[in-house]
Design an enzyme around this catalytic site. Structure first.
Site, PDB file in Angstrom:
ATOM      1  N   ARG A   1     -24.828  21.755   6.536  1.00  0.00           N
ATOM      2  CA  ARG A   1     -25.723  20.790   6.770  1.00  0.00           C
ATOM      3  C   ARG A   1     -26.089  20.543   8.268  1.00  0.00           C
ATOM      4  NH1 ARG A   1     -25.078  15.612   3.026  1.00  0.00           N
ATOM      5  NH2 ARG A   1     -27.256  15.658   3.863  1.00  0.00           N
TER       6      ARG A   1
ATOM      7  N   TYR B   1     -28.587  17.843  10.715  1.00  0.00           N
ATOM      8  CA  TYR B   1     -29.777  17.138  10.977  1.00  0.00           C
ATOM      9  C   TYR B   1     -31.143  17.762  11.198  1.00  0.00           C
ATOM     10  CZ  TYR B   1     -26.196  13.068  11.034  1.00  0.00           C
ATOM     11  OH  TYR B   1     -25.429  12.140  10.644  1.00  0.00           O
TER      12      TYR B   1
ATOM     13  N   ASP C   1     -20.133   1.909   2.046  1.00  0.00           N
ATOM     14  CA  ASP C   1     -20.242   3.225   1.420  1.00  0.00           C
ATOM     15  C   ASP C   1     -19.203   4.147   1.449  1.00  0.00           C
ATOM     16  OD1 ASP C   1     -19.350   3.662   4.119  1.00  0.00           O
ATOM     17  OD2 ASP C   1     -21.062   4.687   4.928  1.00  0.00           O
TER      18      ASP C   1
ATOM     19  N   ASP D   1     -19.078   3.629  11.207  1.00  0.00           N
ATOM     20  CA  ASP D   1     -19.807   4.556  12.231  1.00  0.00           C
ATOM     21  C   ASP D   1     -19.801   3.776  13.637  1.00  0.00           C
ATOM     22  OD1 ASP D   1     -19.810   6.701  10.433  1.00  0.00           O
ATOM     23  OD2 ASP D   1     -21.622   5.791   9.769  1.00  0.00           O
TER      24      ASP D   1
ATOM     25  N   ASP E   1     -24.009   0.799   5.406  1.00  0.00           N
ATOM     26  CA  ASP E   1     -23.382   1.711   6.478  1.00  0.00           C
ATOM     27  C   ASP E   1     -23.534   1.225   7.928  1.00  0.00           C
ATOM     28  OD1 ASP E   1     -22.790   4.151   7.551  1.00  0.00           O
ATOM     29  OD2 ASP E   1     -24.242   5.280   7.029  1.00  0.00           O
TER      30      ASP E   1
END
EC number: 3.6.1.1
Length: 286
Positions: free
Chosen positions: A126, A128, A159, A164, A196
């Site tokens: 994957r 972005y 989440d 993050d 998140d």
């Protein structure tokens, strides 16, 4: 390290890494010397030690840790084993995605030792849709509890991941690099109904680190950055045909005090997780 060379064989030892020198130590027969060191999330350390004794005739060097030799006995979880705080408002941040790159790297929270890996979907790596413009990663020893609703952010549940971090410094960092940071602000992203958090921070070794200590300083010395971060995370799913993410707290970044509250709360949640006070489900706890 233990000197077992016998009578009158003193060993002179000197251990150091790229940024820490433990100084010379002389070990008489039977004497020992011990020190501890962390490996980073790529199971590597820069510590080497030199050894010299009369019969050796020269100085010898030894790498304290090499991945090929020692990884099977010295595995380290970037999520669980690296400490969150260093005191005095300084926190550890682990880079998953370097700035100006787009491979979707993240800690595999369901695998032993939670290594940093590129995410996959239907067997494909994957990415972005475009580069992320800041260093991105996680705060170790934090966890957003999916069983806890946040009344201040639309009742959204955590989440199930570490918190993050968006690090706004000028340098592109490396995957697995551990940085000393100071938090500056927080954004409450809501992704498909899940909370998140994005902690905005700066590495202490950045040239502008001394200029920014709270959310208003970010706008002053990094004008437009907070808006750009919010917009990037709001819109990155749109090219794949998905809905935009949303943000709570009035769509605005919270200040440093609020960011520190989030870090403290999610650290407490992590502590409950690793003590199995809550059900870990598929999460690895080591």
């Amino acid at each position: 390290m233990i000197n077992k060379l016998g009578v009158r064989q003193t060993i002179d030892v000197h251990c150091r890494s790229g940024n820490k020198d433990l100084g010379p130590v002389s070990l008489r027969p039977g004497a020992s010397f011990e020190f501890k060191f962390p490996t980073n999330s790529l199971t590597a350390t820069k510590y080497t030690c030199s050894f010299r004794w009369p019969d050796a005739g020269k100085e010898l060097w030894y790498d304290i840790f090499t991945s090929s030799r020692d990884a099977n006995v010295c595995n380290v979880s970037p999520w669980h084993d690296i400490p969150l705080t260093l005191g005095d408002g300084v926190y550890n941040f682990i880079v998953e995605i370097p700035k100006e790159s787009k491979a979707k790297m993240e800690v595999a929270t369901d695998e032993d030792f939670t290594p940093i890996k590129q995410d996959t979907k239907k067997g494909k790596l994957r990415y972005y849709p475009y580069n992320i413009n800041w260093n991105y990663g996680l705060l170790p020893q934090t966890w957003e509890d999916p069983s806890q609703a946040n009344a201040e952010v639309e009742g959204a549940f955590g989440d199930n991941d570490p918190v993050d971090v968006v690090e706004i410094g000028e340098t592109q960092r490396k995957i697995g690099e551990v940085l000393k940071i100071k938090p500056l602000a927080a954004l409450a992203m809501i992704d498909e109904g899940e909370l998140d958090w994005k902690i905005v921070a700066i590495s202490l070794d950045d040239p502008k680190a001394h200029l920014v200590n709270d959310v208003d300083d970010v706008e002053k010395h990094f004008p437009g950055t907070l808006t750009a971060i919010r917009d990037w995370f709001r819109d990155y799913k749109i090219p794949d045909g998905k809905s935009a993410n949303r943000f709570g707290l009035g769509d605005k970044p919270a200040n440093k005090e609020y960011a520190l509250k989030i870090i403290h709360e999610t650290n407490e949640s992590w502590a409950k997780l690793v003590k199995r006070s809550v059900d870990p489900g598929d999460l690895s706890l080591f």
